[in-house]
Write a protein that holds these residues in place. Structure first.
Motif, PDB file in Angstrom:
ATOM      1  N   TYR A  46       8.870   2.235 -22.305  1.00  0.00           N
ATOM      2  CA  TYR A  46       8.165   2.569 -21.068  1.00  0.00           C
ATOM      3  C   TYR A  46       8.819   1.846 -19.902  1.00  0.00           C
ATOM      4  CZ  TYR A  46       6.045  -2.063 -21.112  1.00  0.00           C
ATOM      5  OH  TYR A  46       5.863  -3.411 -21.102  1.00  0.00           O
ATOM      6  N   THR A  47       8.511   2.322 -18.709  1.00  0.00           N
ATOM      7  CA  THR A  47       9.006   1.704 -17.479  1.00  0.00           C
ATOM      8  C   THR A  47       7.981   1.922 -16.375  1.00  0.00           C
ATOM      9  OG1 THR A  47      11.323   2.098 -18.071  1.00  0.00           O
ATOM     10  CG2 THR A  47      10.860   1.681 -15.762  1.00  0.00           C
ATOM     11  N   VAL A  48       7.769   0.893 -15.585  1.00  0.00           N
ATOM     12  CA  VAL A  48       6.957   1.000 -14.376  1.00  0.00           C
ATOM     13  C   VAL A  48       7.919   0.904 -13.198  1.00  0.00           C
ATOM     14  CG1 VAL A  48       5.046   0.042 -13.045  1.00  0.00           C
ATOM     15  CG2 VAL A  48       5.016  -0.088 -15.548  1.00  0.00           C
ATOM     16  N   ILE A  49       7.929   1.936 -12.370  1.00  0.00           N
ATOM     17  CA  ILE A  49       8.913   2.046 -11.312  1.00  0.00           C
ATOM     18  C   ILE A  49       8.233   2.400  -9.996  1.00  0.00           C
ATOM     19  CG2 ILE A  49       9.363   4.481 -11.885  1.00  0.00           C
ATOM     20  CD1 ILE A  49      12.263   4.024 -11.064  1.00  0.00           C
ATOM     21  N   ASN A  50       8.760   1.861  -8.908  1.00  0.00           N
ATOM     22  CA  ASN A  50       8.286   2.162  -7.563  1.00  0.00           C
ATOM     23  C   ASN A  50       9.276   3.124  -6.913  1.00  0.00           C
ATOM     24  OD1 ASN A  50       7.147   2.231  -5.039  1.00  0.00           O
ATOM     25  ND2 ASN A  50       7.613   0.099  -4.501  1.00  0.00           N
ATOM     26  N   THR A  52       8.960  11.128 -19.451  1.00  0.00           N
ATOM     27  CA  THR A  52       7.824  11.967 -19.072  1.00  0.00           C
ATOM     28  C   THR A  52       6.827  11.109 -18.305  1.00  0.00           C
ATOM     29  OG1 THR A  52       6.750  11.530 -21.206  1.00  0.00           O
ATOM     30  CG2 THR A  52       8.076  13.539 -21.024  1.00  0.00           C
ATOM     31  N   TRP A  53       6.072  11.741 -17.424  1.00  0.00           N
ATOM     32  CA  TRP A  53       5.084  11.039 -16.621  1.00  0.00           C
ATOM     33  C   TRP A  53       3.996  12.025 -16.213  1.00  0.00           C
ATOM     34  CZ3 TRP A  53      10.037  12.207 -15.216  1.00  0.00           C
ATOM     35  CH2 TRP A  53      10.210  13.086 -14.153  1.00  0.00           C
ATOM     36  N   ILE A  54       2.946  11.504 -15.592  1.00  0.00           N
ATOM     37  CA  ILE A  54       1.838  12.343 -15.154  1.00  0.00           C
ATOM     38  C   ILE A  54       2.315  13.254 -14.017  1.00  0.00           C
ATOM     39  CG2 ILE A  54      -0.495  12.335 -14.169  1.00  0.00           C
ATOM     40  CD1 ILE A  54      -0.982   9.678 -15.516  1.00  0.00           C
ATOM     41  N   ASN A  55       1.916  14.530 -14.085  1.00  0.00           N
ATOM     42  CA  ASN A  55       2.293  15.538 -13.089  1.00  0.00           C
ATOM     43  C   ASN A  55       3.798  15.759 -13.036  1.00  0.00           C
ATOM     44  OD1 ASN A  55      -0.431  15.835 -12.344  1.00  0.00           O
ATOM     45  ND2 ASN A  55      -0.286  14.199 -10.819  1.00  0.00           N
ATOM     46  N   ILE A  56       4.440  15.703 -14.178  1.00  0.00           N
ATOM     47  CA  ILE A  56       5.867  15.976 -14.247  1.00  0.00           C
ATOM     48  C   ILE A  56       6.105  17.456 -13.961  1.00  0.00           C
ATOM     49  CG2 ILE A  56       5.736  16.333 -16.752  1.00  0.00           C
ATOM     50  CD1 ILE A  56       8.581  15.300 -16.984  1.00  0.00           C
ATOM     51  N   PRO A  57       7.163  17.820 -13.255  1.00  0.00           N
ATOM     52  CA  PRO A  57       7.452  19.242 -13.027  1.00  0.00           C
ATOM     53  C   PRO A  57       7.702  19.977 -14.341  1.00  0.00           C
ATOM     54  CG  PRO A  57       8.722  17.862 -11.528  1.00  0.00           C
ATOM     55  CD  PRO A  57       8.084  16.941 -12.512  1.00  0.00           C
ATOM     56  N   THR A  58       7.642  21.310 -14.255  1.00  0.00           N
ATOM     57  CA  THR A  58       7.809  22.134 -15.461  1.00  0.00           C
ATOM     58  C   THR A  58       9.158  21.862 -16.113  1.00  0.00           C
ATOM     59  OG1 THR A  58       6.430  23.839 -14.456  1.00  0.00           O
ATOM     60  CG2 THR A  58       7.801  24.497 -16.329  1.00  0.00           C
ATOM     61  N   TRP A  59       9.132  21.651 -17.424  1.00  0.00           N
ATOM     62  CA  TRP A  59      10.377  21.401 -18.160  1.00  0.00           C
ATOM     63  C   TRP A  59      10.282  22.059 -19.529  1.00  0.00           C
ATOM     64  CZ3 TRP A  59      10.188  18.300 -22.664  1.00  0.00           C
ATOM     65  CH2 TRP A  59       8.981  17.638 -22.872  1.00  0.00           C
ATOM     66  N   ASP A  95       0.822  -1.209   0.000  1.00  0.00           N
ATOM     67  CA  ASP A  95       0.000   0.000   0.000  1.00  0.00           C
ATOM     68  C   ASP A  95       0.858   1.262   0.000  1.00  0.00           C
ATOM     69  OD1 ASP A  95      -2.297  -1.490  -0.012  1.00  0.00           O
ATOM     70  OD2 ASP A  95      -2.484  -1.518   2.178  1.00  0.00           O
ATOM     71  N   THR A  96       2.068   1.141   0.516  1.00  0.00           N
ATOM     72  CA  THR A  96       2.949   2.309   0.604  1.00  0.00           C
ATOM     73  C   THR A  96       3.681   2.591  -0.709  1.00  0.00           C
ATOM     74  OG1 THR A  96       4.727   0.888   1.436  1.00  0.00           O
ATOM     75  CG2 THR A  96       3.316   1.962   3.067  1.00  0.00           C
ATOM     76  N   ALA A  97       3.490   1.765  -1.695  1.00  0.00           N
ATOM     77  CA  ALA A  97       4.232   1.918  -2.950  1.00  0.00           C
ATOM     78  C   ALA A  97       3.802   3.186  -3.686  1.00  0.00           C
ATOM     79  CB  ALA A  97       4.018   0.696  -3.830  1.00  0.00           C
ATOM     80  N   ASN A  98       4.762   3.805  -4.341  1.00  0.00           N
ATOM     81  CA  ASN A  98       4.522   4.992  -5.175  1.00  0.00           C
ATOM     82  C   ASN A  98       4.835   4.606  -6.615  1.00  0.00           C
ATOM     83  OD1 ASN A  98       4.172   7.537  -6.227  1.00  0.00           O
ATOM     84  ND2 ASN A  98       6.047   8.397  -5.346  1.00  0.00           N
ATOM     85  N   ILE A  99       3.829   4.095  -7.309  1.00  0.00           N
ATOM     86  CA  ILE A  99       4.014   3.544  -8.649  1.00  0.00           C
ATOM     87  C   ILE A  99       3.910   4.671  -9.669  1.00  0.00           C
ATOM     88  CG2 ILE A  99       3.219   1.854 -10.328  1.00  0.00           C
ATOM     89  CD1 ILE A  99       4.384   0.677  -7.785  1.00  0.00           C
ATOM     90  N   LEU A 100       4.846   4.660 -10.597  1.00  0.00           N
ATOM     91  CA  LEU A 100       4.885   5.670 -11.650  1.00  0.00           C
ATOM     92  C   LEU A 100       5.202   4.988 -12.975  1.00  0.00           C
ATOM     93  CD1 LEU A 100       4.473   8.750 -11.523  1.00  0.00           C
ATOM     94  CD2 LEU A 100       6.946   9.002 -11.617  1.00  0.00           C
ATOM     95  N   THR A 101       4.434   5.340 -13.989  1.00  0.00           N
ATOM     96  CA  THR A 101       4.676   4.813 -15.338  1.00  0.00           C
ATOM     97  C   THR A 101       5.365   5.894 -16.160  1.00  0.00           C
ATOM     98  OG1 THR A 101       2.720   3.386 -15.212  1.00  0.00           O
ATOM     99  CG2 THR A 101       3.628   3.825 -17.397  1.00  0.00           C
TER     100      THR A 101
END
Length: 318
Positions: A163-167, A200-207, A110-116
């Protein structure tokens, strides 16, 4: 991908089952669950029939729940290690009518922070070399759950994207030498100082889409402005809406002096009718040349209809 999600059977093998590796990265109700993707079996099997096959092939399963993730259907399965006699993780679940063998994946915490991540500008190497390079480049940012490359649908050519799925989660008490780095848009390829690929990912900081550095946009980029051309003054270094000449006050145009025209109050002269008529030439009478002289003005004034007034004579002299 690290494992082909759907692999057709080999022509030399006796088994006619294709293989499917589940790639559902979700947490479970209780840690230690295995997830089976049953989406490709929905036409031949209902959820209840999938559970019956699971019980037949792995009788030591003590809990199973049928769930959905959008359009995907999957089974959340629980079995203790000491009772897993058939090695469910490596044998999987077979669906004969669908000619498919599904392998599970382990549910995440549940604590995982998954990002694609969507990857671009990958090095043009062999597929296996690209996958190994992506793993080595991204493992400093977290735990790699899945990685893959995209190929052209018809010919299978690698197009430089993946692509990559990373925790990204790390415990608070993680030692300083083992802490993960902050993920960035531009990533060095295998710790190289000259070769990079981009993520690139969802909610990426300004670039910046021009220099690919973070903290500003393309419109604020100094490198982009240096090469931009102003369409107002045709100078480099700024754009037309930022042109300093455009912001200067506009000088009013000098008006050309208007020409003054003096109106003449001349009375229209009566033109004698010289047109031919049916009368004979003997009836023609010449106009009289009698004229009177004005001794004060020294000009002759006609006594007939071609008379000129003294006021007009005075205006002409002026």
């Amino acid at each position: 991908v690290t494992h082909e999600h759907t692999v057709p059977p080999h022509t030399d093998e006796t088994s006619a089952l294709s293989t499917l590796h589940t790639d559902i990265f979700r947490s479970a109700c209780t840690p230690g669950a295995l997830l089976f993707n049953t989406s490709k079996c929905r036409k031949q099997y209902t959820d209840q029939q999938c559970m019956i096959l699971l019980k037949q092939q792995h009788p030591n399963v003590h809990t199973c729940v049928s769930l959905s993730d959008g359009a995907r259907r999957y089974l959340e399965v629980y079995i203790t290690r000491e009772n897993d006699k058939n090695d469910m993780a490596n044998i999987g679940l077979k669906f004969p009518d669908s000619k498919l063998q599904v392998f599970p994946c382990i549910a995440i915490d549940d604590t995982a922070n998954i990002l694609t991540l969507k990857l671009s500008h990958l090095p043009m190497l062999l597929n296996n070399q690209v996958l190994i390079g992506i793993k080595q480049s991204l493992e400093i940012f977290g735990i790699i759950l899945d990685v893959g490359i995209t190929t052209e649908a018809n010919m299978g050519f690698f197009m430089g994207t993946g692509y990559t799925v990373i925790n990204l989660f790390q415990p608070v008490d993680t030692p300083a030498d083992k802490q993960v780095q902050q993920l960035s848009h531009q990533i060095s390829s295998c710790e190289s100082t000259t070769e990079f690929f981009r993520a690139t990912w969802i909610n990426i900081p300004t670039w910046c889409q021009y220099c690919h550095k973070e903290g500003h946009t393309k419109f604020d980029c100094a490198l982009s402005k240096a090469r931009s051309l102003c369409y107002s003054c045709h100078q480099q270094g700024h754009r037309s809406f930022e042109c300093p000449r455009r912001n200067q006050p506009i000088r009013p145009n000098k008006k050309l002096p208007r020409k003054s025209y003096q109106t003449k109050n001349t009375t229209p002269q009566k033109i004698s009718d010289d047109t031919d008529d049916d009368s004979s030439d003997f009836d023609y009478k010449a106009p009289s040349n009698e004229s009177s002289e004005d001794p004060s003005d020294g000009m002759s004034i006609s006594s007939d209809d071609h008379s000129i007034s003294k006021e007009e004579v005075h205006q002409r002299e002026q």
